[in-house]
Design a protein around this motif. Structure first.
Motif, PDB file in Angstrom:
ATOM      1  N   LEU A  86       0.827  -1.202   0.000  1.00  0.00           N
ATOM      2  CA  LEU A  86       0.000   0.000   0.000  1.00  0.00           C
ATOM      3  C   LEU A  86       0.862   1.252   0.000  1.00  0.00           C
ATOM      4  O   LEU A  86       0.586   2.217  -0.733  1.00  0.00           O
ATOM      5  N   SER A  87       1.926   1.264   0.787  1.00  0.00           N
ATOM      6  CA  SER A  87       2.810   2.424   0.821  1.00  0.00           C
ATOM      7  C   SER A  87       3.588   2.569  -0.480  1.00  0.00           C
ATOM      8  O   SER A  87       3.742   3.681  -1.005  1.00  0.00           O
ATOM      9  N   LEU A  89       2.777   1.628  -3.465  1.00  0.00           N
ATOM     10  CA  LEU A  89       1.904   2.060  -4.551  1.00  0.00           C
ATOM     11  C   LEU A  89       1.395   3.475  -4.322  1.00  0.00           C
ATOM     12  O   LEU A  89       1.325   4.284  -5.258  1.00  0.00           O
ATOM     13  N   ARG A  90       1.037   3.787  -3.094  1.00  0.00           N
ATOM     14  CA  ARG A  90       0.508   5.119  -2.787  1.00  0.00           C
ATOM     15  C   ARG A  90       1.544   6.209  -3.050  1.00  0.00           C
ATOM     16  O   ARG A  90       1.214   7.308  -3.499  1.00  0.00           O
ATOM     17  N   HIS A  91       2.809   5.908  -2.796  1.00  0.00           N
ATOM     18  CA  HIS A  91       3.883   6.899  -2.934  1.00  0.00           C
ATOM     19  C   HIS A  91       4.835   6.547  -4.079  1.00  0.00           C
ATOM     20  O   HIS A  91       5.989   6.964  -4.069  1.00  0.00           O
ATOM     21  N   ARG A  92       4.357   5.832  -5.070  1.00  0.00           N
ATOM     22  CA  ARG A  92       5.247   5.298  -6.087  1.00  0.00           C
ATOM     23  C   ARG A  92       6.038   6.380  -6.823  1.00  0.00           C
ATOM     24  O   ARG A  92       7.230   6.234  -7.081  1.00  0.00           O
ATOM     25  N   GLY A  93       5.378   7.469  -7.177  1.00  0.00           N
ATOM     26  CA  GLY A  93       6.071   8.534  -7.894  1.00  0.00           C
ATOM     27  C   GLY A  93       7.180   9.153  -7.075  1.00  0.00           C
ATOM     28  O   GLY A  93       8.285   9.417  -7.584  1.00  0.00           O
ATOM     29  N   THR A  94       6.917   9.407  -5.807  1.00  0.00           N
ATOM     30  CA  THR A  94       7.940   9.981  -4.929  1.00  0.00           C
ATOM     31  C   THR A  94       9.107   9.022  -4.749  1.00  0.00           C
ATOM     32  O   THR A  94      10.281   9.426  -4.809  1.00  0.00           O
ATOM     33  N   ILE A  95       8.809   7.756  -4.520  1.00  0.00           N
ATOM     34  CA  ILE A  95       9.880   6.765  -4.358  1.00  0.00           C
ATOM     35  C   ILE A  95      10.736   6.698  -5.612  1.00  0.00           C
ATOM     36  O   ILE A  95      11.972   6.674  -5.542  1.00  0.00           O
ATOM     37  N   VAL A 125      11.642   2.265   4.547  1.00  0.00           N
ATOM     38  CA  VAL A 125      12.499   3.325   5.082  1.00  0.00           C
ATOM     39  C   VAL A 125      11.730   4.632   5.227  1.00  0.00           C
ATOM     40  O   VAL A 125      11.850   5.342   6.237  1.00  0.00           O
ATOM     41  N   LEU A 126      10.900   4.963   4.237  1.00  0.00           N
ATOM     42  CA  LEU A 126      10.260   6.273   4.190  1.00  0.00           C
ATOM     43  C   LEU A 126       8.918   6.338   4.911  1.00  0.00           C
ATOM     44  O   LEU A 126       8.570   7.378   5.474  1.00  0.00           O
ATOM     45  N   TYR A 127       8.157   5.228   4.907  1.00  0.00           N
ATOM     46  CA  TYR A 127       6.765   5.347   5.310  1.00  0.00           C
ATOM     47  C   TYR A 127       6.303   4.367   6.381  1.00  0.00           C
ATOM     48  O   TYR A 127       5.183   4.524   6.887  1.00  0.00           O
ATOM     49  N   LEU A 203      -2.738  10.270  -0.449  1.00  0.00           N
ATOM     50  CA  LEU A 203      -1.571   9.896   0.348  1.00  0.00           C
ATOM     51  C   LEU A 203      -1.919   9.585   1.798  1.00  0.00           C
ATOM     52  O   LEU A 203      -1.082   9.050   2.527  1.00  0.00           O
ATOM     53  N   THR A 204      -3.128   9.929   2.213  1.00  0.00           N
ATOM     54  CA  THR A 204      -3.553   9.640   3.582  1.00  0.00           C
ATOM     55  C   THR A 204      -4.371   8.361   3.601  1.00  0.00           C
ATOM     56  O   THR A 204      -5.406   8.283   2.931  1.00  0.00           O
TER      57      THR A 204
END
Length: 469
Positions: A86-87, A89-95, A125-127, A203-204
């Motif tokens: 979930l993390s 995919l939710r933040h894929r662009g940022t990662i 690491v990030l989320y 993102l939430t």
């Protein structure tokens, strides 16, 4: 990035830890039995299935028919895999951006397994509340366990350790996490400001919403939630499974997003009315209509989904006639007073809950599903009596599947008219009714600045139509 023939690749020149200003030491155990490694390997495989093969995440994580590797894990490891995915995919662009910024040159074109390994590590690491050392070391072990990625284990170690060291300075741009095809369509429909607000809402992690049979205030007190306009009880988070909550076994409520609970309410008083629900499974809206006193005929063409609907109705102690049939082929003995068409769609309104939608759907899929929706709307028009109502709805935020669909139908069917939803019908939710009297919610709506965990709702569209004559 331009792909290079395999014979021209120079693997010895790919970035190594030293090139990133880090130590060459790599602490990793190659044995698959290492604690925590199996869950990371499964997470990478499932991430590949979603992104590369466009496989539904819900299907992969299904406890009975999901991916065998996932089902073989212990419950705690399954929960970790789900959280990682979930993390990621939710933040894929940022990662993707943070990884790319820390590479001297792009990764090999065919190194998809390596990319997924890095994304799984970066998501932790990030989320996630996972020690950086564990996330990094297990990512290195995952790379070392794959012969295709083994030569990159030093890169994995160096890049993720640098990311852990610098994560406090990482500034996300919510818009970068929208798949390009989706961002383009949302920009065309809503403009930049609304599109960015939708992306930020994604993102939430979403709250848990419950549609209760009665006494929402009482259930909110008992479950530690609060009541939204419309009577939905919203919970921020759970320390236990939903099925373990008070009232679940007794059938006092069902899990249903606040927006998903609205279309069935647009029929008004349905006591004693014959109502058809054409795409009924898993049964949330069927249950609402039955609870409101309607005589419901619930249709679905999928036997497994119909079984789930029947189980949900049994738990809720509600009844409806269930018919396993395609709506277009259904021939009732008499026409219905009302028909609900909660049509299958691209589900772009549910990305907060299902971030895989950005990667399993595309623009062509939206247009394809719009054809299915129109067929179902035509079927509803055939099944409703003169003077009866149709509510057409879906959980897409693409106007092709909503506003444009209904406008085209009304142009071609002069025997139907739009029955505008009045503001007094949805007290506290008036902002969800557009100028034409149609319902439109977006994930960025219903903000809660004091506790963002309690904000937002699924994107939904609904319009009410009347057959004239």
């Amino acid at each position: 990035m331009v792909a290079r023939p395999r014979s021209q690749q120079e693997p010895e020149r790919w970035p190594e830890p030293g090139a990133l200003g880090l130590s060459h030491s790599v602490k990793a155990a190659p044995a698959p039995e290492r604690a925590g490694l199996a869950s990371r390997l499964v997470a990478a495989k499932l991430l590949s299935a979603v992104v590369d093969a466009r496989t539904s995440l819900d299907g992969l994580l299904d406890p009975k028919g999901g991916h065998p590797g996932y089902r073989a894990l212990e419950g705690r490891d399954q929960a970790l895999v789900r959280a990682i995915l979930l993390s990621a995919l939710r933040h894929r662009g940022t990662i993707e951006r943070l990884i790319t910024e820390r590479l001297e040159r792009p990764l090999p074109e065919g190194a998809r397994g390596l990319v997924h390994c890095l994304h799984v590590g970066a998501a932790q690491v990030l989320y996630l509340d996972v020690p950086d050392s564990a996330a990094v070391d297990l990512a290195v072990a995952a790379a070392e366990s794959d012969p295709r990625n083994r030569r990159f284990k030093g890169l994995v170690n160096a890049l993720l350790r640098r990311l852990a060291r610098e994560k406090a300075d990482a500034r996300p741009n919510p818009g970068e996490n929208l798949a390009p095809w989706l961002r383009a369509r949302l920009l065309a429909a809503y403009g930049e400001a609304v599109t960015d607000a939708i992306a930020a809402a994604h993102l939430t992690p979403p709250p848990i919403d419950l549609t209760v049979k009665s006494d929402p205030e009482g259930w909110a007190r008992q479950l530690g939630g609060h009541v939204l306009p419309g009577g939905t009880v919203r919970l921020a988070s759970l320390e236990m499974a939903v099925s373990a909550l008070p009232g679940f076994g007794e059938g006092q409520w069902l899990v249903q997003d606040a927006a998903a609970a609205l279309p069935a309410r647009l029929f008004g008083d349905v006591r004693g009315c014959r109502v058809a629900d054409l795409c009924a499974a898993p049964g949330g809206k069927t249950a609402q209509l039955a609870q409101a006193g309607a005589l419901v005929t619930a249709l679905d063409q999928n036997a497994n989904r119909m079984k789930r609907l029947q189980e949900n109705l049994a738990r809720l102690k509600l009844s409806a006639q269930t018919v396993l049939s395609d709506a277009a082929a259904f021939q009732p003995d008499e026409l219905f007073d009302a028909v609900l068409v909660d049509a299958p769609c691209s589900s772009t309104g549910t990305i907060r809950r299902h971030p895989d939608v950005s990667f399993t759907k595309d623009a062509a899929e939206v247009d394809k599903l719009a054809v299915v929706q129109r067929r179902l709307l035509d079927a509803a028009a055939r099944l409703v009596r003169p003077g009866g109502r149709i509510v057409f709805s879906n959980c897409s935020i693409d106007p092709t599947e909503g506003e444009a669909m209904v406008e085209a139908f009304l142009r071609e069917r002069p025997d139907f008219r739009l029955d505008p939803v009045e503001r007094h019908e949805l007290p506290g939710l008036e902002w969800a009714i557009d100028a034409q009297g149609r319902l439109r919610t977006l994930p960025s709506m219903l903000p809660n600045p004091e506790d963002p965990r309690l904000s937002g709702l699924d994107g939904f569209f609904a319009a009410r139509l009347v057959r004239q004559g």
